[in-house]
Design a protein around this motif. Structure first.
Motif, PDB file in Angstrom:
ATOM      1  N   GLU A  55     -38.614 -63.266   1.325  1.00  0.00           N
ATOM      2  CA  GLU A  55     -39.050 -62.840   2.661  1.00  0.00           C
ATOM      3  C   GLU A  55     -39.031 -61.326   2.775  1.00  0.00           C
ATOM      4  O   GLU A  55     -39.933 -60.721   3.355  1.00  0.00           O
ATOM      5  N   ALA A  56     -37.992 -60.703   2.204  1.00  0.00           N
ATOM      6  CA  ALA A  56     -37.902 -59.231   2.262  1.00  0.00           C
ATOM      7  C   ALA A  56     -39.041 -58.582   1.467  1.00  0.00           C
ATOM      8  O   ALA A  56     -39.618 -57.578   1.899  1.00  0.00           O
ATOM      9  N   MET A  57     -39.379 -59.172   0.324  1.00  0.00           N
ATOM     10  CA  MET A  57     -40.488 -58.632  -0.470  1.00  0.00           C
ATOM     11  C   MET A  57     -41.802 -58.772   0.301  1.00  0.00           C
ATOM     12  O   MET A  57     -42.599 -57.843   0.380  1.00  0.00           O
ATOM     13  N   ARG A  58     -42.006 -59.942   0.895  1.00  0.00           N
ATOM     14  CA  ARG A  58     -43.248 -60.189   1.635  1.00  0.00           C
ATOM     15  C   ARG A  58     -43.316 -59.351   2.917  1.00  0.00           C
ATOM     16  O   ARG A  58     -44.395 -58.948   3.339  1.00  0.00           O
ATOM     17  N   TYR A  59     -42.172 -59.100   3.517  1.00  0.00           N
ATOM     18  CA  TYR A  59     -42.113 -58.317   4.766  1.00  0.00           C
ATOM     19  C   TYR A  59     -42.829 -56.972   4.591  1.00  0.00           C
ATOM     20  O   TYR A  59     -43.653 -56.574   5.410  1.00  0.00           O
ATOM     21  N   SER A  60     -42.509 -56.278   3.505  1.00  0.00           N
ATOM     22  CA  SER A  60     -43.141 -54.963   3.294  1.00  0.00           C
ATOM     23  C   SER A  60     -44.514 -55.080   2.641  1.00  0.00           C
ATOM     24  O   SER A  60     -45.433 -54.324   2.973  1.00  0.00           O
TER      25      SER A  60
END
Ligand code: GRG
Length: 316
Positions: A55-60
Motif C-alpha cells: 500500500e505504501a509503494m502504491r500510495y506514492s
C-alpha cells in the motif's frame, strides 16, 4: 493523470495544441499516454501480504505526476521503430525508480518535505521506517519488472537496458547528484559547474536513461542513440532550470509540493546564479538545440519535439 479538465490533478497542462507547426495535439497525446502508463502501473503492483508495504509503494506510485519519464521512453522506442508493448515494462520501471527517489528525497534526513504530488509525503503517511522500505521495494521491483515482463526484445538488448538503469541510479547518477546536492546546501560559493554536476546526475541521468532505454529496446543504431543522448541531456538541464524557476514563481497548489523550498534551504539554483529571465532564455536555448538533434528524423520525431516544448511551457 494530468489534464486541464481533471479536477483531482495537482498539475495542469498549458495549451500547446496550437503552438506547434505540425498537426499534433500534445494535450491529447499526453493524456492518452498517461492513461496507458497509469493502467500499467496500477496493474504492476498488486496488494498482497504484508499489505502495508504494498500500500505504501502504491500510495506514492499512483499519486499522479506528469509521467514524463515513461512517456519519453515510449516515444523514443517508437522513434526507433519499436512498439509500445516492447517499452511499457521499462517505462513503468522508470516511474518506480523516479517515485522511490522522490520518497527518499522527501525524508527528514534529506529534503524533509511534507507534501508531494498534492498529498502528504510517504513518511508523513506511513512513518519513516515504512517510507524507506517502500522506496527500497520500488527500486528493487523496478529491475525485476523489466527483466520478467519485457517481451519481444532480445536478451542482449534487455541486458544493456538493465545496466543503463543501474548506471542512472547509482553513484554515477542520482545517488552521486544527491550527495553533491546535500554537501552544497547552505554554501555561498556553489559554482555553475557544481550546479550542473548536481542536476546532470540528480535529474538528467534518469531522463537520459528514459530516452536511451526506449531507443535501445527498439534496437536503435549508434547514430540515433547519439542524437537521443544529446536531446536528453539538453532537455534534462532545461527541465531542472525550469524546476528552479517554478520553485520561485509557482504556488504549492500548482506544484503539488512546498513552494519556495530552495530559498528556504539556501540552495544554489539557476535563478539564484542567473536571475529568472536569463534562466528562461537558457532553458529555451537548450530546448531549441534538443529539438534540432531529432528534427532530422521528420514526422517520427514529432512527439519528442513536442515533449521538449512541454518541458519549458509546463506550470508544475
Ligand atoms: C535512487 C537509490 C536512489 C536513491 C535516491 C534521493 C535521491 C537518491 C535522489 C534525489 C533525486 C531527485 C528527487 C531528483 C529531483 C528530480 C526532479 C526534478 C523531480 C521532479 O520531477 P517531476 O517534475 O515530478 O517529473 P512528477 O511528480 O511530475 O513526476
Amino acid at each position: 493523470m494530468i489534464s486541464a479538465e481533471n479536477p483531482h490533478t495537482t498539475t495542469s497542462v498549458p495549451d500547446l495544441s496550437s503552438s506547434h507547426d505540425f498537426d499534433f495535439n500534445l494535450v491529447d497525446y499526453l493524456s492518452q499516454r498517461q492513461a496507458v502508463v497509469e493502467a500499467a502501473l496500477d496493474a504492476s503492483i498488486p496488494v498482497v501480504y504484508p499489505e502495508k508495504i504494498y500500500e505504501a509503494m502504491r500510495y506514492s506510485l499512483l499519486a499522479g505526476g506528469k509521467r514524463l519519464r515513461p512517456i519519453l521512453c515510449l516515444a523514443a522506442c517508437e522513434l526507433a521503430g519499436g512498439t509500445l508493448d516492447m517499452a511499457l515494462p521499462t517505462a513503468c520501471a522508470l516511474e518506480m525508480i523516479h517515485t522511490m527517489s522522490l520518497i527518499h528525497d522527501d525524508l527528514p534526513a534529506m529534503d524533509n518535505d511534507d507534501f508531494r504530488r498534492g498529498k502528504p509525503t510517504n513518511h508523513k503517511q506511513y512513518g519513516e521506517d515504512i517510507a524507506i522500505l517502500a522506496g527500497d521495494g520500488l527500486l528493487a521491483y523496478a529491475f525485476e519488472h523489466v527483466a520478467i515482463c519485457t517481451q519481444q526484445v532480445p536478451a542482449e538488448r534487455l541486458l544493456k537496458v538493465v545496466a543503463r538503469l543501474g548506471h542512472a541510479v547509482a553513484a554515477t547518477g542520482l545517488v552521486g547528484g544527491q550527495v553533491v546536492d546535500l554537501e552544497s546546501e547552505g554554501m555561498a560559493d556553489v559554482t555553475l559547474s557544481t550546479l550542473n554536476f548536481i542536476h546532470a546526475h540528480k535529474t538528467g541521468a534518469l531522463l537520459e536513461a528514459s530516452v536511451l532505454s526506449g531507443a535501445e529496446l527498439a534496437g536503435a543504431d549508434q547514430h540515433l542513440l547519439q542524437r537521443c543522448s544529446q536531446y536528453a541531456r539538453n532537455i534534462g538541464l532545461a527541465f531542472q532550470i525550469i524546476d528552479d524557476v517554478l520553485d520561485v514563481t509557482a504556488t504549492r497548489e500548482e506544484l503539488g509540493k512546498t513552494a519556495g523550498k530552495d530559498v528556504q534551504a539556501q540552495k544554489a539554483t539557476y535563478p539564484s546564479l542567473w536571475g529568472i529571465p536569463e534562466s528562461q532564455r537558457q532553458a529555451q536555448r537548450l530546448i531549441e538545440e534538443a529539438k534540432a538533434e531529432l528534427a532530422v528524423y521528420g514526422e517520427q520525431a514529432i512527439p519528442l519535439l513536442a515533449l521538449a516544448d512541454f518541458i519549458i511551457a509546463r506550470k508544475s
